[in-house]
Write a protein that holds these residues in place. Structure first.
Motif, short mmCIF file in Angstrom:
data_model
loop_
_atom_site.label_atom_id
_atom_site.label_comp_id
_atom_site.label_asym_id
_atom_site.label_seq_id
_atom_site.Cartn_x
_atom_site.Cartn_y
_atom_site.Cartn_z
N GLN A 100 0.94 -1.23 -0.04
CA GLN A 100 0.05 -0.04 -0.07
C GLN A 100 0.74 1.22 -0.16
N GLY A 101 0.15 2.41 0.13
CA GLY A 101 1.07 3.60 -0.04
C GLY A 101 1.92 3.90 0.93
N ARG A 102 1.90 3.61 2.22
CA ARG A 102 2.76 3.78 3.26
C ARG A 102 3.86 2.88 3.25
N ALA A 103 3.76 1.88 2.72
CA ALA A 103 5.06 0.80 2.26
C ALA A 103 5.85 1.40 1.19
N ALA A 104 5.31 2.23 0.19
CA ALA A 104 6.13 3.07 -0.67
C ALA A 104 7.02 4.17 0.01
N GLU A 105 6.19 4.83 0.84
CA GLU A 105 6.73 6.11 1.52
C GLU A 105 7.94 5.50 2.43
N HIS A 106 7.69 4.21 3.10
CA HIS A 106 8.69 3.95 3.94
C HIS A 106 10.09 3.41 3.35
N ILE A 107 9.66 2.54 2.14
CA ILE A 107 11.04 2.45 1.42
C ILE A 107 11.58 3.64 0.83
N LEU A 108 10.90 4.67 0.45
CA LEU A 108 11.55 5.78 -0.38
C LEU A 108 12.22 6.45 0.75
N PHE A 109 11.44 6.77 1.87
CA PHE A 109 12.29 7.72 2.80
C PHE A 109 13.28 6.89 3.66
N SER A 110 13.26 5.58 3.77
CA SER A 110 14.41 5.12 4.71
C SER A 110 15.48 4.70 3.66
N ARG A 114 17.95 11.08 5.84
CA ARG A 114 18.83 11.21 7.01
C ARG A 114 18.42 12.02 8.02
N ARG A 115 18.85 11.77 9.31
CA ARG A 115 18.72 12.50 10.36
C ARG A 115 18.95 13.78 10.29
N GLY A 116 17.69 14.67 10.64
CA GLY A 116 17.99 16.16 10.52
C GLY A 116 17.61 16.66 9.24
N ASP A 117 17.24 15.80 8.10
CA ASP A 117 16.68 16.19 6.97
C ASP A 117 15.58 16.96 6.94
N VAL A 118 15.22 17.76 6.02
CA VAL A 118 13.84 18.30 5.84
C VAL A 118 13.02 17.94 4.65
N VAL A 132 8.59 10.40 7.76
CA VAL A 132 9.71 11.15 7.73
C VAL A 132 10.30 11.42 9.18
N GLN A 133 9.21 11.27 10.03
CA GLN A 133 9.83 11.55 11.33
C GLN A 133 10.30 10.43 11.92
N GLY A 136 13.96 10.47 11.68
CA GLY A 136 14.65 11.55 12.41
C GLY A 136 14.55 12.81 11.47
N GLY A 137 13.73 12.77 10.42
CA GLY A 137 13.72 13.87 9.58
C GLY A 137 12.45 14.94 10.01
N VAL A 138 12.60 16.21 9.43
CA VAL A 138 11.55 17.07 9.70
C VAL A 138 10.51 17.25 8.57
N ALA A 139 9.31 16.82 8.79
CA ALA A 139 8.15 16.86 7.88
C ALA A 139 7.62 18.23 7.83
N LEU A 140 7.98 19.02 6.90
CA LEU A 140 7.71 20.55 6.76
C LEU A 140 6.39 20.69 5.70
N ASP A 141 5.25 21.42 6.27
CA ASP A 141 4.13 21.80 5.42
C ASP A 141 4.23 23.02 5.04
N LEU A 142 4.09 23.25 3.67
CA LEU A 142 4.13 24.53 2.78
C LEU A 142 3.00 24.99 2.11
N PRO A 143 1.81 24.82 2.63
CA PRO A 143 0.55 25.13 1.94
C PRO A 143 0.47 26.59 1.51
N ILE A 144 -0.07 26.92 0.62
CA ILE A 144 -0.52 28.46 0.45
C ILE A 144 -1.31 28.90 1.50
#
Ligand code: F0G
Length: 463
Positions: A100-110, A114-118, A132-133, A136-144
């Motif tokens: 499912q989707g989160r497995a794709a996310e997990h594989i991509l992000f892992s 890296r720790r401290g990435d944004v 992302v978290q 050890g990464g920072v998940a940053l939201d940038l909506p309008i």
């Protein structure tokens, strides 16, 4: 003569009975579920709008495709059909199936975070944020800014704030492994992203040498909004629009449980061959061999057919219209919702509807409980329960307190929608009596799924 009524563009071949319950039965079921609708038995729910994920009805073509499913461990025919379809729609060279989707996310992000990435996104969905978290990464939201304004009529409220992205990339050189765009933007109301915005984001990414990935769960619905709202696209097919959008990106993650029209499945796709090799290495560890990736051959067939059906214009017109139709009824009754209505869901604005409940007592969560007790409708909170807990354990109220009525694909008809409207109008008549809830117990991450609650005062609905 062209007729105006937009009908469900299918007839029903198999039915699944749903069961009526009394208000008393529902009140006791909810108490047993500790005031968390995720913990209800689905059988006790009349209209299930908890999610549009994996809950859709498959077509005869999907079911017949499933009979052809090739269950070979390696090099199966069904994978070839799946890969061909994904490549044809997205244009990406490498296609990695996942369960499912989160497995794709997990594989991509892992693989890349890296720790401290944004990792910037227009708005992260809860699973991309958590993945992302988790690295050890920072998940940053940038909506309008309009994304946060429930009443703004902006046609593409899902867009990313391009100037904010530029600043982020300038301030974090070497620490941004990828930029993501979530289409449609689920956490901001199922709102679309325009092609112009994707193009602008692409240009900034290129300037900083950072790859752009699409969280593509609802790419077909997003394509429909581009067709109907963005200048110059009225004559384009949803497929042509989807291709144009994917061509601006370097890869995507996908949950086929949404616009894949399937009950399970997903994928990760990209152009970078070396990244694909690393992702496949991880895939073998956690999902399976690269030509099935945690899925049965028949699932791959269902997805290959479903991805194309999701782009059908009659289907998309009916889909987007049925949610807009519900929205019109609620607006006429003065019920606050996010406008324009979204692609897969209608979002009730609990902050405006229940202003007497402080955010510390989770107004949207309380509302989700009331919808179940009064009408047997199950819907999901997207508010301070979902987003309030910060990675450091502190609590911060969410910007918006929403209840999402997410519509499974091809499952409910107009009379179901009429019923939902009737229940909401009734709830509107008792809204000032609704009281808040408190958390009894909650896990540290993704707490909305399993946390338990109790009324914060003597009852959920004061007499
Ligand atoms: N990205 C977005 C935008 C999503 O909406 C979801 C799932 C995912 C990723 C993860 O996909 O569930 O297949 O692992 N959203 C569902 C929902 C759960 O109800 O909105 P998944």
């Amino acid at each position: 003569m062209t007729f105006r009524t937009i009908i469900e563009p299918f007839r029903i071949k198999t039915v699944e009975p749903i069961r009526q319950t009394s208000r008393a039965e529902r009140a006791s079921a909810l108490a047993e579920a500790r005031y968390n609708v995720f913990l209800l038995q689905a059988e006790d729910v009349l209209i299930d709008l908890l999610t549009d994920s994996g809950t859709g009805a498959m077509s005869v073509y999907q079911w017949s495709g499933m009979m052809k499913g090739d269950e070979s461990y390696a090099g199966g025919r069904s994978y070839a059909a799946f890969e061909r379809t994904v490549r044809d729609i997205t244009g990406f060279a490498h296609v990695v199936p996942t369960h499912q989707g989160r497995a794709a996310e997990h594989i991509l992000f892992s693989t890349v975070v890296r720790r401290g990435d944004v990792v910037p996104n227009n708005t992260h969905f809860d699973t991309t944020r958590a993945n992302v978290q988790d690295r050890g990464g920072v998940a940053l939201d940038l909506p309008i800014a309009e994304g946060h304004q429930p009443q703004s009529a902006h046609p593409f409220k899902g867009n990313m704030d391009v100037a904010a992205l530029e600043r982020t990339l300038a301030d974090n050189r070497g620490r941004v492994p990828l930029v993501m765009l979530t289409i449609t933007n689920n956490s901001e109301g199922g709102q679309p992203v325009s092609l112009a915005n994707v193009r602008a984001v692409r240009q900034v990414c290129e300037r900083f040498g950072v790859p752009l990935f699409i969280d593509a769960c609802r790419f077909a619905e997003n394509a429909w909004f581009i067709k109907t709202r963005e200048e110059g696209y009225a004559d384009h097919t949803p497929l042509a629009i989807a291709r144009e959008l994917f061509a601006l990106a370097d890869g995507c993650t996908m949950s086929a449980k949404k616009d894949g029209m399937s009950n399970i499945g997903g994928f990760l796709a990209m152009n970078d061959g070396e990244l694909a090799r690393q992702c496949r290495t991880r895939l073998v560890l956690t999902e399976g061999f690269p030509t099935y990736g945690g899925l049965a051959g028949y699932d791959l067939e269902a997805i290959a057919v479903g991805l194309r059906e999701a782009l059908d214009e009659d289907y998309l017109r009916y889909r987007i219209r049925s949610i807009e139709y519900l929205g019109e009824k609620l607006l006429a009754a003065g019920i606050p919702i996010i406008t324009p209505t979204g692609g897969h869901a209608l979002y009730l604005d609990a902050k405006r509807w229940l202003p007497h409940i402080p955010q510390s007592e989770f107004p949207a969560w309380a509302l989700s409980c009331v919808l179940y007790v009064e009408g047997g409708i199950r819907a999901a909170e997207i508010g301070s329960v979902m987003f309030g807990r910060q990675p450091d354990g502190t609590e911060r109220p969410a910007d918006l307190e929403l209840v999402r009525l997410a519509f499974p694909r091809r499952v409910y008809t107009q009379s179901h929608v009429d019923y939902v409207a009737e229940v909401l109008l009734y709830v509107n008549s008792l809204v000032s009596r609704i009281r808040g809830v408190r958390i009894v117990e909650a896990p540290e991450v993704l707490r909305h799924f399993t946390a338990t609650f109790a009324p914060a005062h003597e009852a959920l609905i004061a007499s």
